[in-house]
Design a protein around this motif. Structure first.
Motif, PDB file in Angstrom:
ATOM      1  N   GLU A  62       0.833  -1.208   0.000  1.00 27.66           N
ATOM      2  CA  GLU A  62       0.000   0.000   0.000  1.00 27.66           C
ATOM      3  C   GLU A  62       0.864   1.252   0.000  1.00 27.66           C
ATOM      4  OE1 GLU A  62      -2.588  -0.350   3.327  1.00 27.66           O
ATOM      5  OE2 GLU A  62      -3.989  -1.728   2.326  1.00 27.66           O
ATOM      6  N   PHE A  63       1.929   1.211   0.804  1.00 22.25           N
ATOM      7  CA  PHE A  63       2.801   2.387   0.883  1.00 22.25           C
ATOM      8  C   PHE A  63       3.502   2.621  -0.449  1.00 22.25           C
ATOM      9  CE2 PHE A  63       7.031   4.207   1.769  1.00 22.25           C
ATOM     10  CZ  PHE A  63       6.629   5.430   2.295  1.00 22.25           C
ATOM     11  N   ALA A  64       4.037   1.541  -1.066  1.00 25.71           N
ATOM     12  CA  ALA A  64       4.730   1.685  -2.341  1.00 25.71           C
ATOM     13  C   ALA A  64       3.775   2.214  -3.411  1.00 25.71           C
ATOM     14  CB  ALA A  64       5.321   0.339  -2.776  1.00 25.71           C
ATOM     15  N   ALA A  65       2.546   1.660  -3.464  1.00 24.41           N
ATOM     16  CA  ALA A  65       1.562   2.114  -4.453  1.00 24.41           C
ATOM     17  C   ALA A  65       1.182   3.572  -4.223  1.00 24.41           C
ATOM     18  CB  ALA A  65       0.316   1.234  -4.380  1.00 24.41           C
ATOM     19  N   PHE A  66       1.046   3.971  -2.948  1.00 23.49           N
ATOM     20  CA  PHE A  66       0.714   5.352  -2.596  1.00 23.49           C
ATOM     21  C   PHE A  66       1.811   6.317  -3.058  1.00 23.49           C
ATOM     22  CE2 PHE A  66       1.245   8.815   0.501  1.00 23.49           C
ATOM     23  CZ  PHE A  66       0.032   9.482   0.335  1.00 23.49           C
ATOM     24  N   GLU A  67       3.064   5.933  -2.804  1.00 22.02           N
ATOM     25  CA  GLU A  67       4.187   6.787  -3.195  1.00 22.02           C
ATOM     26  C   GLU A  67       4.274   6.922  -4.714  1.00 22.02           C
ATOM     27  OE1 GLU A  67       6.996   8.164  -0.821  1.00 22.02           O
ATOM     28  OE2 GLU A  67       4.929   8.275  -0.111  1.00 22.02           O
ATOM     29  N   ILE A  68       4.046   5.813  -5.420  1.00 25.69           N
ATOM     30  CA  ILE A  68       4.082   5.847  -6.889  1.00 25.69           C
ATOM     31  C   ILE A  68       2.977   6.760  -7.427  1.00 25.69           C
ATOM     32  CG2 ILE A  68       3.711   4.458  -8.971  1.00 25.69           C
ATOM     33  CD1 ILE A  68       5.007   2.099  -7.371  1.00 25.69           C
ATOM     34  N   LYS A  69       1.738   6.600  -6.889  1.00 27.93           N
ATOM     35  CA  LYS A  69       0.605   7.395  -7.373  1.00 27.93           C
ATOM     36  C   LYS A  69       0.806   8.883  -7.108  1.00 27.93           C
ATOM     37  CE  LYS A  69      -4.458   7.569  -7.251  1.00 27.93           C
ATOM     38  NZ  LYS A  69      -4.542   9.028  -7.169  1.00 27.93           N
ATOM     39  N   LYS A  70       1.421   9.189  -5.967  1.00 21.90           N
ATOM     40  CA  LYS A  70       1.643  10.581  -5.614  1.00 21.90           C
ATOM     41  C   LYS A  70       2.513  11.279  -6.660  1.00 21.90           C
ATOM     42  CE  LYS A  70       3.817  11.185  -1.768  1.00 21.90           C
ATOM     43  NZ  LYS A  70       4.048  11.212  -0.312  1.00 21.90           N
ATOM     44  N   ILE A  71       3.537  10.576  -7.142  1.00 22.53           N
ATOM     45  CA  ILE A  71       4.417  11.152  -8.161  1.00 22.53           C
ATOM     46  C   ILE A  71       3.761  11.091  -9.530  1.00 22.53           C
ATOM     47  CG2 ILE A  71       6.678  10.930  -9.286  1.00 22.53           C
ATOM     48  CD1 ILE A  71       7.738   9.784  -6.637  1.00 22.53           C
ATOM     49  N   GLU A  72       3.028   9.993  -9.807  1.00 19.80           N
ATOM     50  CA  GLU A  72       2.355   9.867 -11.104  1.00 19.80           C
ATOM     51  C   GLU A  72       1.286  10.939 -11.284  1.00 19.80           C
ATOM     52  OE1 GLU A  72       0.896   5.882 -11.239  1.00 19.80           O
ATOM     53  OE2 GLU A  72       2.653   5.137 -12.353  1.00 19.80           O
ATOM     54  N   ASP A  73       0.580  11.305 -10.213  1.00 22.50           N
ATOM     55  CA  ASP A  73      -0.461  12.335 -10.297  1.00 22.50           C
ATOM     56  C   ASP A  73       0.122  13.667 -10.751  1.00 22.50           C
ATOM     57  OD1 ASP A  73      -2.375  10.546  -9.555  1.00 22.50           O
ATOM     58  OD2 ASP A  73      -2.501  11.205  -7.455  1.00 22.50           O
ATOM     59  N   ILE A  74       1.297  13.949 -10.331  1.00 20.32           N
ATOM     60  CA  ILE A  74       1.961  15.189 -10.748  1.00 20.32           C
ATOM     61  C   ILE A  74       2.621  14.999 -12.119  1.00 20.32           C
ATOM     62  CG2 ILE A  74       3.813  16.822 -10.165  1.00 20.32           C
ATOM     63  CD1 ILE A  74       3.213  16.240  -7.226  1.00 20.32           C
ATOM     64  N   ASN A  75       3.096  13.757 -12.368  1.00 22.00           N
ATOM     65  CA  ASN A  75       3.679  13.372 -13.651  1.00 22.00           C
ATOM     66  C   ASN A  75       4.746  14.369 -14.125  1.00 22.00           C
ATOM     67  OD1 ASN A  75       4.045  11.740 -15.888  1.00 22.00           O
ATOM     68  ND2 ASN A  75       2.483  12.818 -17.099  1.00 22.00           N
ATOM     69  N   PRO A  76       5.809  14.538 -13.324  1.00 17.69           N
ATOM     70  CA  PRO A  76       6.846  15.512 -13.708  1.00 17.69           C
ATOM     71  C   PRO A  76       7.717  14.966 -14.828  1.00 17.69           C
ATOM     72  CG  PRO A  76       7.542  14.299 -11.774  1.00 17.69           C
ATOM     73  CD  PRO A  76       6.155  13.816 -12.102  1.00 17.69           C
ATOM     74  N   SER A  77       8.366  15.886 -15.541  1.00 14.39           N
ATOM     75  CA  SER A  77       9.360  15.483 -16.538  1.00 14.39           C
ATOM     76  C   SER A  77      10.654  16.223 -16.256  1.00 14.39           C
ATOM     77  CB  SER A  77       8.863  15.781 -17.957  1.00 14.39           C
ATOM     78  OG  SER A  77       8.576  17.165 -18.102  1.00 14.39           O
ATOM     79  N   THR A  78      11.760  15.618 -16.632  1.00 18.46           N
ATOM     80  CA  THR A  78      13.069  16.198 -16.362  1.00 18.46           C
ATOM     81  C   THR A  78      13.193  17.571 -17.027  1.00 18.46           C
ATOM     82  OG1 THR A  78      14.039  13.990 -16.261  1.00 18.46           O
ATOM     83  CG2 THR A  78      15.548  15.819 -16.572  1.00 18.46           C
ATOM     84  N   GLY A  79      13.595  18.579 -16.267  1.00 14.75           N
ATOM     85  CA  GLY A  79      13.799  19.934 -16.794  1.00 14.75           C
ATOM     86  C   GLY A  79      12.540  20.769 -16.846  1.00 14.75           C
ATOM     87  N   GLU A  80      11.394  20.173 -16.488  1.00 14.36           N
ATOM     88  CA  GLU A  80      10.126  20.891 -16.577  1.00 14.36           C
ATOM     89  C   GLU A  80      10.095  22.089 -15.638  1.00 14.36           C
ATOM     90  OE1 GLU A  80       5.296  20.160 -15.937  1.00 14.36           O
ATOM     91  OE2 GLU A  80       6.733  18.534 -15.541  1.00 14.36           O
ATOM     92  N   ASP A  81      10.622  21.926 -14.452  1.00 14.73           N
ATOM     93  CA  ASP A  81      10.601  23.017 -13.483  1.00 14.73           C
ATOM     94  C   ASP A  81      11.397  24.222 -13.970  1.00 14.73           C
ATOM     95  OD1 ASP A  81      12.838  21.402 -13.323  1.00 14.73           O
ATOM     96  OD2 ASP A  81      13.239  21.888 -11.223  1.00 14.73           O
ATOM     97  N   GLU A  82      12.523  23.979 -14.603  1.00 13.88           N
ATOM     98  CA  GLU A  82      13.345  25.076 -15.108  1.00 13.88           C
ATOM     99  C   GLU A  82      12.635  25.810 -16.247  1.00 13.88           C
ATOM    100  OE1 GLU A  82      17.005  23.276 -16.204  1.00 13.88           O
ATOM    101  OE2 GLU A  82      17.575  22.753 -14.141  1.00 13.88           O
ATOM    102  N   GLU A  83      11.965  25.041 -17.114  1.00 11.82           N
ATOM    103  CA  GLU A  83      11.221  25.648 -18.220  1.00 11.82           C
ATOM    104  C   GLU A  83      10.072  26.502 -17.714  1.00 11.82           C
ATOM    105  OE1 GLU A  83      10.492  26.734 -22.020  1.00 11.82           O
ATOM    106  OE2 GLU A  83      12.190  25.502 -21.323  1.00 11.82           O
ATOM    107  N   LEU A  84       9.360  26.024 -16.692  1.00 12.47           N
ATOM    108  CA  LEU A  84       8.235  26.775 -16.132  1.00 12.47           C
ATOM    109  C   LEU A  84       8.695  28.065 -15.457  1.00 12.47           C
ATOM    110  CD1 LEU A  84       6.038  23.904 -14.673  1.00 12.47           C
ATOM    111  CD2 LEU A  84       5.424  25.436 -16.571  1.00 12.47           C
TER     112      LEU A  84
END
Length: 514
Positions: free
Chosen positions: A176-198
Motif C-alpha cells: 500500500e505504501f509503495a503504491a501510494f508513493e508511486i501514485k503521488k508522483i504519477e499524479d503530478i507526472n513531472p518530466s526532467t527539466g520541466e521546473d526550469e522551463e516553467l
C-alpha cells in the motif's frame, strides 16, 4: 623466533640485550630480580602488553603479510615500542598502532596466561582431532570443505527466507505504501527539466506587458526608414548597410512580438500552480530527477512484493536441499571424529599420566550446526569441569593439549611464553612438565620463568636475571654457571656441595634429552 631483544630504562633495568636461540629458553633468578618485568617488556615490544620502558625492541624471523599491514617483509623484522610522553609502536621503523602490531605478532607469539582458555576452545580441540583423523587417511578434510561451502550457502538462504518472512508480516502495508508513493508522483507526472522551463515562462510572463509596450514604441522607427534611405540617396551614399540593419532590427522585434504574443494562451495561475506542485516534489525528494528515481525504486519494490511468493518457494526448495546436504556431511564428519576420539583420549591421558595428572574424559556432544559441524568436544579432568581445577592442573592439562597438537605440526609453531609454570610443583611433577616442554621446543621457541631445578636443567639456553645493587641485569650462563645457579635454586643462597653435585648430574643427564 625472536633472535634478539633489547630493553632500555624500565623499572629496575637500565639496559639489557639478549641474543636468543631456538628451543627452550629458561629465565631464573632470585625473587624480585626482574624476571617478570623482562617477560612483560618482551610482550610490550610486540604490542602484547604495555610498559613504561623507553625502548623495547625484538628482532624476529616471522613473515609479515605486506598486503595486510602495508609493511615490507624483511629476512629479520624489527618490532619496537618507544615511550617518551606517549607510547609509539613500529615494525621496521614504520609506525603502527598497538592493535595493528599485536595483530601481526599474535599469529606467532602466545602468552599462556591463566586467563587464556583458547587451547580448550571447541575449534582448537576439533582441529587437533581432525588432524589426527586426516593422518589416518580419512576424507575428513574434504568433507569439512564441502560441509563449509554448503553451510555458508545454507546460512545465506536462511537469511533471505527470514527477510521474506518478516516482509510477509507487513507485506500489505508495504504494498500500500509503495503504491501510494508511486501514485503521488504519477499524479503530478513531472518530466526532467520541466521546473526550469516553467520558471523561465513565469519570468517572461512577469515582463510581457512591459516588453510589448517597449517593442511597440520602438517600432515607430520604421516610419522614418524611407527618410533615412532618401537622405543617403541624396548624398550618393550606399544605403545597403542601413537596409540590412533595419531588416535585422525588424526581424528581432517581430520575433519577440510573436514570442510574447504566444503567451496570450498561457494561464498564469496554471503555471504558478504547476510550479508549486513541482516545488513540493523537490522539497521532498531533492530534485525532479531524484523524485523520478524514487518512483522507479518503489515500482521495483512493488513488483518484488507481488512476486515474493515465487521467490519464497524457490528459496524454500534450496533451503531443504542444503539442509539435507549439511546434515549428511555433518553426520559423516561426526562419525570419523567419534572413531578417532578413543585414540585421542588415550594419547591425551598418556601425556596426563606423564604429567602426574588424573585421567581426563573426552566426550562429543551434538550442538546446533555451525561452521565446524555439529560436534562439541568437552574435556573433564576426573569428572571435574575445567573451570574448577587447580592452577597447576590447568597449566599441565594445557601442556598436554599442546603436546597432542604438536605431534602433527610440520613447521615452526612460533613463540610460547609461560610464567612460572612449575611453581608449587613437586620434583616429579616439575620434571614431567620439563619433559613435555622439551618436546614442544622442537616446534616452538619457548620462554619460561622457572623456580625448579628440573625445568631449568632442560633449557637449551639459560639466562640469569639478577640485581647489581638496585639495577637488574641479565647474563647467559655457560655449563658451570648453570650448575651454580641450579644449585642455588636447590639449596638457597648458601650453596652446598651436595646441591652442586645434584645440579651437575641433572645437567649431564639432560644433555642427551631430545
Amino acid at each position: 623466533m625472536i633472535e634478539r631483544f633489547y630493553l632500555k630504562d624500565y623499572l629496575s633495568f637500565t639496559e639489557t640485550e639478549l641474543e636468543l636461540k631456538n628451543g627452550l629458553v629458561v629465565f631464573t633468578g632470585p625473587s624480585g630480580s626482574g624476571k617478570s618485568i623482562l617477560m612483560e617488556s618482551i610482550l610490550s615490544s610486540v604490542g602484547g602488553a604495555s610498559c613504561d620502558a623507553s625502548v623495547c625492541e625484538s628482532s624476529v624471523t616471522w613473515k609479515i603479510n605486506e598486503d595486510e599491514c602495508g609493511i615490507e617483509d624483511d629476512d629479520i623484522n624489527v618490532f619496537k615500542h618507544l615511550k617518551k610522553e606517549k607510547s609509539r609502536y613500529f615494525i621496521n621503523n614504520q609506525s603502527l598502532s598497538r592493535k595493528s602490531i599485536n595483530s601481526v605478532a599474535s599469529k606467532y607469539l602466545r602468552h599462556l596466561s591463566l586467563k587464556d582458555f583458547s587451547d580448550f576452545e571447541n575449534e582448537n580441540l576439533l582441529s587437533i582431532l581432525d588432524e589426527r583423523a586426516e593422518a589416518k587417511k580419512t576424507p575428513i578434510q574434504e568433507l569439512k570443505k564441502q560441509y563449509k561451502k554448503s553451510f555458508i550457502e545454507y546460512q545465506e538462504v536462511k537469511k533471505e527466507l527470514d527477510i521474506i518472512a518478516e516482509e510477509e508480516r507487513k507485506i500489505v502495508e508495504l504494498k500500500e505504501f509503495a503504491a501510494f508513493e508511486i501514485k503521488k508522483i504519477e499524479d503530478i507526472n513531472p518530466s526532467t527539466g520541466e521546473d526550469e522551463e516553467l520558471l523561465k515562462i513565469k519570468k517572461e510572463l512577469s515582463k510581457k506587458e512591459k516588453v510589448l509596450e517597449s517593442l511597440e514604441s520602438a517600432s515607430a522607427i520604421f516610419n522614418y526608414e524611407h527618410l533615412v534611405s532618401g537622405a543617403l540617396d541624396t548624398l550618393d551614399e550606399e544605403s545597403s548597410f542601413f537596409d540590412d540593419a533595419m531588416n535585422e532590427l525588424r526581424s528581432v522585434i517581430e520575433s519577440a512580438q510573436e514570442k510574447f504574443s504566444a503567451l496570450d494562451d498561457v494561464d498564469v495561475e496554471d503555471v504558478l500552480n504547476r510550479i508549486e506542485e513541482l516545488g513540493g516534489l523537490k522539497r521532498r525528494y531533492g530534485s525532479i530527477e531524484e523524485a523520478l528515481e524514487y518512483k522507479k525504486q518503489k515500482e521495483l519494490e512493488l513488483a518484488k512484493y507481488e512476486n515474493i511468493e515465487v521467490a519464497k518457494n524457490d528459496l524454500a526448495q534450496r533451503y531443504e536441499k542444503l539442509s539435507t546436504q549439511i546434515e549428511d556431511f555433518a553426520t559423516q564428519i561426526s562419525t570419523l571424529r567419534k572413531k578417532e576420539l578413543t585414540a585421542f583420549e588415550k594419547d591425551l591421558n598418556s601425556y596426563l599420566k606423564t604429567l602426574y595428572l588424573r585421567e581426563a574424559k573426552v566426550n562429543i556432544t551434538q550442538t546446533e550446526y555451525n561452521l565446524l559441524g555439529q560436534d562439541e568436544l568437552d574435556i573433564k579432568l576426573n569428572a571435574t569441569a575445567l573451570s574448577k581445577i587447580s592452577t597447576g592442573e590447568f597449566n599441565r592439562l594445557r601442556l598436554a593439549i599442546l603436546a597432542l597438537k604438536s605431534e602433527f605440526m610440520s613447521s615452526d609453531g612460533g613463540v610460547l611464553m609461560l610464567d612460572e609454570i612449575d611453581a608449587n610443583l613437586s620434583g616429579e611433577e616439575s620434571m614431567s612438565v620439563a619433559r613435555v616442554l622439551k618436546q614442544l621446543s622442537k616446534y616452538f621457541q619457548i620462554f619460561v620463568i622457572s623456580h625448579q631445578p628440573q625445568l631449568t636443567s632442560m633449557g637449551d639456553q639459560h639466562f640469569l636475571v639478577y640485581k647489581d645493587g638496585n639495577i637488574s641485569k641479565t647474563k647467559e650462563l655457560n655449563f658451570e654457571e648453570k650448575v651454580d645457579e641450579i644449585a642455588r635454586i636447590i639449596s638457597g643462597d648458601t650453596v652446598s656441595q651436595e646441591a652442586k653435585k645434584f645440579a651437575h648430574e641433572l645437567l649431564e643427564a639432560n644433555r642427551c634429552v631430545s
